[in-house]
Design a protein around this motif. Sequence first.
Motif, PDB file in Angstrom:
ATOM      1  N   GLY A 179     -12.353  10.320  19.096  1.00 37.54           N
ATOM      2  CA  GLY A 179     -11.526  11.404  18.574  1.00 37.54           C
ATOM      3  C   GLY A 179     -11.901  11.777  17.151  1.00 37.54           C
ATOM      4  O   GLY A 179     -11.984  12.960  16.799  1.00 37.54           O
ATOM      5  N   ILE A 180     -12.156  10.776  16.317  1.00 38.12           N
ATOM      6  CA  ILE A 180     -12.561  11.024  14.918  1.00 38.12           C
ATOM      7  C   ILE A 180     -13.902  11.750  14.884  1.00 38.12           C
ATOM      8  O   ILE A 180     -14.089  12.709  14.136  1.00 38.12           O
ATOM      9  N   LEU A 181     -14.835  11.311  15.711  1.00 35.40           N
ATOM     10  CA  LEU A 181     -16.141  11.969  15.757  1.00 35.40           C
ATOM     11  C   LEU A 181     -15.985  13.431  16.193  1.00 35.40           C
ATOM     12  O   LEU A 181     -16.576  14.333  15.592  1.00 35.40           O
ATOM     13  N   HIS A 182     -15.182  13.679  17.221  1.00 39.19           N
ATOM     14  CA  HIS A 182     -14.962  15.050  17.698  1.00 39.19           C
ATOM     15  C   HIS A 182     -14.324  15.920  16.617  1.00 39.19           C
ATOM     16  O   HIS A 182     -14.740  17.064  16.400  1.00 39.19           O
ATOM     17  N   ARG A 183     -13.303  15.384  15.941  1.00 38.28           N
ATOM     18  CA  ARG A 183     -12.615  16.161  14.895  1.00 38.28           C
ATOM     19  C   ARG A 183     -13.548  16.516  13.741  1.00 38.28           C
ATOM     20  O   ARG A 183     -13.330  17.487  13.029  1.00 38.28           O
ATOM     21  N   ASN A 184     -14.610  15.733  13.587  1.00 40.83           N
ATOM     22  CA  ASN A 184     -15.566  15.983  12.506  1.00 40.83           C
ATOM     23  C   ASN A 184     -16.810  16.712  12.992  1.00 40.83           C
ATOM     24  O   ASN A 184     -17.832  16.730  12.308  1.00 40.83           O
ATOM     25  N   GLY A 185     -16.711  17.303  14.174  1.00 35.85           N
ATOM     26  CA  GLY A 185     -17.794  18.149  14.673  1.00 35.85           C
ATOM     27  C   GLY A 185     -19.004  17.409  15.211  1.00 35.85           C
ATOM     28  O   GLY A 185     -20.068  18.010  15.375  1.00 35.85           O
TER      29      GLY A 185
ATOM     30  N   GLY B 207     -12.674  -3.496  11.036  1.00 34.40           N
ATOM     31  CA  GLY B 207     -11.497  -2.935  11.688  1.00 34.40           C
ATOM     32  C   GLY B 207     -11.704  -3.009  13.172  1.00 34.40           C
ATOM     33  O   GLY B 207     -12.760  -3.418  13.642  1.00 34.40           O
ATOM     34  N   SER B 208     -10.673  -2.620  13.916  1.00 39.66           N
ATOM     35  CA  SER B 208     -10.829  -2.642  15.366  1.00 39.66           C
ATOM     36  C   SER B 208     -10.130  -1.443  16.003  1.00 39.66           C
ATOM     37  O   SER B 208      -9.222  -1.610  16.805  1.00 39.66           O
ATOM     38  N   PRO B 209     -10.580  -0.233  15.643  1.00 41.65           N
ATOM     39  CA  PRO B 209      -9.989   0.939  16.293  1.00 41.65           C
ATOM     40  C   PRO B 209     -10.424   0.999  17.757  1.00 41.65           C
ATOM     41  O   PRO B 209     -11.500   0.533  18.115  1.00 41.65           O
ATOM     42  N   ALA B 210      -9.580   1.588  18.566  1.00 46.10           N
ATOM     43  CA  ALA B 210      -9.917   1.762  19.970  1.00 46.10           C
ATOM     44  C   ALA B 210     -11.103   2.714  20.094  1.00 46.10           C
ATOM     45  O   ALA B 210     -11.260   3.622  19.270  1.00 46.10           O
ATOM     46  N   PRO B 211     -11.956   2.539  21.098  1.00 44.34           N
ATOM     47  CA  PRO B 211     -13.080   3.460  21.302  1.00 44.34           C
ATOM     48  C   PRO B 211     -12.636   4.922  21.388  1.00 44.34           C
ATOM     49  O   PRO B 211     -13.302   5.812  20.862  1.00 44.34           O
ATOM     50  N   SER B 212     -11.478   5.169  22.016  1.00 44.11           N
ATOM     51  CA  SER B 212     -10.984   6.545  22.114  1.00 44.11           C
ATOM     52  C   SER B 212     -10.631   7.112  20.740  1.00 44.11           C
ATOM     53  O   SER B 212     -10.802   8.305  20.483  1.00 44.11           O
TER      54      SER B 212
ATOM     55  N   GLY C  59     -18.330   6.306  20.689  1.00 46.26           N
ATOM     56  CA  GLY C  59     -17.102   5.633  20.284  1.00 46.26           C
ATOM     57  C   GLY C  59     -17.034   4.170  20.682  1.00 46.26           C
ATOM     58  O   GLY C  59     -16.592   3.325  19.903  1.00 46.26           O
ATOM     59  N   ARG C  60     -17.481   3.835  21.900  1.00 46.44           N
ATOM     60  CA  ARG C  60     -17.408   2.436  22.345  1.00 46.44           C
ATOM     61  C   ARG C  60     -18.291   1.531  21.503  1.00 46.44           C
ATOM     62  O   ARG C  60     -17.878   0.447  21.082  1.00 46.44           O
TER      63      ARG C  60
END
Length: 146
Positions: free
Chosen positions: A32-38, A23-28, A10-11
């Motif tokens: 979270g997106i990676l986790h939700r997508n398995g 874009g500039s999403p937070a690392p968390s 994520g970081r």
Amino acid sequence: MRRAHPAWGGRKISKVLQREGTGSPAPSTVTGILHRNGVELGLLGGGAKPFGRFEHAAPNDLWQMDFKGHVALRQGGRLHPLTALDDHSRFSVVLQACINETGETVKAHLIVAFRRYGLPQRMAFDNGPPWGDGGRSNFTRFTVWL
């Protein structure tokens, strides 16, 4: 981006997205997106490794000993914290404020610890005084005494 770079977490992905102006999403958020997508993180490098604690099988198998720096005193001089830790129990067999880091000072505190807790099978310490001489010799007066 993760498919192209499987070791990125994520970081890293957040930084790259920010640098590219995408874009500039937070690392968390990215994590979270990676986790939700398995997507499992940390398996292909990058990120923190799981903590692996080592521990000797029994008390007094190994004591780890060191001076933990020094503390300046208001009235001048320094205080030198001496520690010796039993590697099995993590119990502090010596925790002493010393006025110096000499072999004689260490011996005095070790004798008290030996009488109270017994002799360790082994001791680990760095190669600085009073334990070592910076690698110039295998033995010092202190290690011969031990």
